[in-house]
Design a protein around this motif. Structure first.
Motif, PDB file in Angstrom:
ATOM      1  N   UNK A  25     -21.001  13.815 -23.999  1.00  0.00           N
ATOM      2  CA  UNK A  25     -20.835  12.686 -23.080  1.00  0.00           C
ATOM      3  C   UNK A  25     -19.496  12.741 -22.353  1.00  0.00           C
ATOM      4  N   UNK A  26     -18.446  13.149 -23.049  1.00  0.00           N
ATOM      5  CA  UNK A  26     -17.125  13.194 -22.441  1.00  0.00           C
ATOM      6  C   UNK A  26     -17.071  14.198 -21.293  1.00  0.00           C
ATOM      7  N   UNK A  27     -17.766  15.308 -21.441  1.00  0.00           N
ATOM      8  CA  UNK A  27     -17.818  16.311 -20.371  1.00  0.00           C
ATOM      9  C   UNK A  27     -18.593  15.788 -19.160  1.00  0.00           C
ATOM     10  N   UNK A  28     -19.703  15.096 -19.424  1.00  0.00           N
ATOM     11  CA  UNK A  28     -20.547  14.587 -18.333  1.00  0.00           C
ATOM     12  C   UNK A  28     -19.991  13.318 -17.704  1.00  0.00           C
ATOM     13  N   UNK A  29     -19.304  12.509 -18.506  1.00  0.00           N
ATOM     14  CA  UNK A  29     -18.819  11.201 -18.052  1.00  0.00           C
ATOM     15  C   UNK A  29     -17.324  11.075 -18.391  1.00  0.00           C
ATOM     16  N   UNK A  30     -16.477  11.813 -17.693  1.00  0.00           N
ATOM     17  CA  UNK A  30     -15.048  11.844 -18.046  1.00  0.00           C
ATOM     18  C   UNK A  30     -14.319  10.513 -17.825  1.00  0.00           C
ATOM     19  N   UNK A  31     -14.929   9.573 -17.102  1.00  0.00           N
ATOM     20  CA  UNK A  31     -14.302   8.270 -16.891  1.00  0.00           C
ATOM     21  C   UNK A  31     -14.566   7.302 -18.038  1.00  0.00           C
ATOM     22  N   UNK A  32     -15.451   7.662 -18.959  1.00  0.00           N
ATOM     23  CA  UNK A  32     -15.723   6.814 -20.125  1.00  0.00           C
ATOM     24  C   UNK A  32     -14.636   6.996 -21.173  1.00  0.00           C
ATOM     25  N   UNK A  33     -14.413   5.942 -21.944  1.00  0.00           N
ATOM     26  CA  UNK A  33     -13.513   6.002 -23.092  1.00  0.00           C
ATOM     27  C   UNK A  33     -14.362   5.977 -24.361  1.00  0.00           C
ATOM     28  N   UNK A  34     -13.923   6.696 -25.394  1.00  0.00           N
ATOM     29  CA  UNK A  34     -14.686   6.801 -26.639  1.00  0.00           C
ATOM     30  C   UNK A  34     -13.831   6.404 -27.818  1.00  0.00           C
ATOM     31  N   UNK A  35     -14.422   5.566 -28.691  1.00  0.00           N
ATOM     32  CA  UNK A  35     -13.740   5.090 -29.880  1.00  0.00           C
ATOM     33  C   UNK A  35     -14.620   5.442 -31.069  1.00  0.00           C
ATOM     34  N   UNK A  36     -14.048   6.091 -32.056  1.00  0.00           N
ATOM     35  CA  UNK A  36     -14.795   6.462 -33.254  1.00  0.00           C
ATOM     36  C   UNK A  36     -14.675   5.332 -34.266  1.00  0.00           C
ATOM     37  N   UNK A  37     -15.826   4.951 -34.824  1.00  0.00           N
ATOM     38  CA  UNK A  37     -15.871   3.909 -35.851  1.00  0.00           C
ATOM     39  C   UNK A  37     -16.803   4.427 -36.949  1.00  0.00           C
ATOM     40  N   UNK A  38     -16.254   4.714 -38.107  1.00  0.00           N
ATOM     41  CA  UNK A  38     -17.039   5.345 -39.163  1.00  0.00           C
ATOM     42  C   UNK A  38     -16.841   4.670 -40.506  1.00  0.00           C
ATOM     43  N   UNK A  39     -17.857   4.763 -41.328  1.00  0.00           N
ATOM     44  CA  UNK A  39     -17.784   4.250 -42.689  1.00  0.00           C
ATOM     45  C   UNK A  39     -17.334   5.311 -43.679  1.00  0.00           C
ATOM     46  N   UNK A  40     -17.001   6.494 -43.183  1.00  0.00           N
ATOM     47  CA  UNK A  40     -16.589   7.606 -44.041  1.00  0.00           C
ATOM     48  C   UNK A  40     -15.065   7.653 -44.144  1.00  0.00           C
ATOM     49  N   UNK A  41     -14.494   7.182 -45.249  1.00  0.00           N
ATOM     50  CA  UNK A  41     -13.031   7.133 -45.370  1.00  0.00           C
ATOM     51  C   UNK A  41     -12.379   8.514 -45.346  1.00  0.00           C
ATOM     52  N   UNK A  42     -13.130   9.559 -45.684  1.00  0.00           N
ATOM     53  CA  UNK A  42     -12.561  10.907 -45.704  1.00  0.00           C
ATOM     54  C   UNK A  42     -12.616  11.591 -44.341  1.00  0.00           C
ATOM     55  N   UNK A  43     -13.192  10.942 -43.334  1.00  0.00           N
ATOM     56  CA  UNK A  43     -13.354  11.567 -42.024  1.00  0.00           C
ATOM     57  C   UNK A  43     -12.001  11.845 -41.371  1.00  0.00           C
ATOM     58  N   UNK A  44     -11.859  13.056 -40.857  1.00  0.00           N
ATOM     59  CA  UNK A  44     -10.685  13.460 -40.077  1.00  0.00           C
ATOM     60  C   UNK A  44     -11.187  13.949 -38.723  1.00  0.00           C
ATOM     61  N   UNK A  45     -10.589  13.474 -37.663  1.00  0.00           N
ATOM     62  CA  UNK A  45     -10.984  13.860 -36.317  1.00  0.00           C
ATOM     63  C   UNK A  45     -10.739  15.349 -36.122  1.00  0.00           C
ATOM     64  N   UNK A  46     -11.739  16.053 -35.596  1.00  0.00           N
ATOM     65  CA  UNK A  46     -11.603  17.500 -35.402  1.00  0.00           C
ATOM     66  C   UNK A  46     -10.664  17.807 -34.240  1.00  0.00           C
ATOM     67  N   UNK A  47     -10.108  18.999 -34.272  1.00  0.00           N
ATOM     68  CA  UNK A  47      -9.217  19.447 -33.192  1.00  0.00           C
ATOM     69  C   UNK A  47      -9.960  19.475 -31.856  1.00  0.00           C
TER      70      UNK A  47
END
Length: 135
Positions: free
Chosen positions: A71-93
């Motif tokens: 989506x970010x590639x197709x819609x670069x004007x959008x903003x994205x917020x990650x919301x997860x229930x996984x406490x161990x999640x680390x955002x990938x490079x």
């Protein structure tokens, strides 16, 4: 000056999570769209522009990071917020390279939803200022 309605897409496979976000953002006069998968979110975005998306990471089918990359590639004007229930999640490079991804990952349940909304507004404001500078 014409006021642009804020629009947000909620992408989460849990109905009650989507509904809680829908209720909150509609009460604050956002135009809200929701889908239960990354695949359906990409389909929706073909016909409906959104200012931002709140995205779960662990979903059936396409995961949240894959959705954000596409989506970010197709819609670069959008903003994205990650919301997860996984406490161990680390955002990938890979995800961190996109300029329209929030630096903060919000955990579920969201303790401070006002902070989440303010983060979204700040990101949209930065995007709008960047667009104005280009013109």
């Amino acid at each position: 000056m014409e006021q642009i309605q804020k629009s947000i897409l909620i992408v989460d496979d849990e109905d009650y999570i989507r509904q809680s976000f829908i209720d909150y953002f509609e009460d604050r006069h956002w135009l809200v769209f929701d889908t239960e998968s990354g695949e359906s979110a990409l389909e929706l975005l073909k016909t409906q522009a959104c200012s931002a998306a709140i995205v779960d990471i662990r979903m059936t089918g396409m995961d949240g990071e894959t959705f954000i990359k596409n989506a970010s590639k197709k819609y670069p004007d959008m903003s994205f917020i990650i919301c997860t229930g996984s406490p161990e999640y680390k955002t990938s490079e890979d995800i961190l390279r996109f300029p329209n991804i929030a630096n903060q990952v919000f955990g579920k349940p969201v303790i401070d939803i006002d902070k989440l909304e303010n983060t979204i507004k700040e990101m949209i404001g930065r995007q709008n200022n960047k667009d104005l500078a280009i013109k």
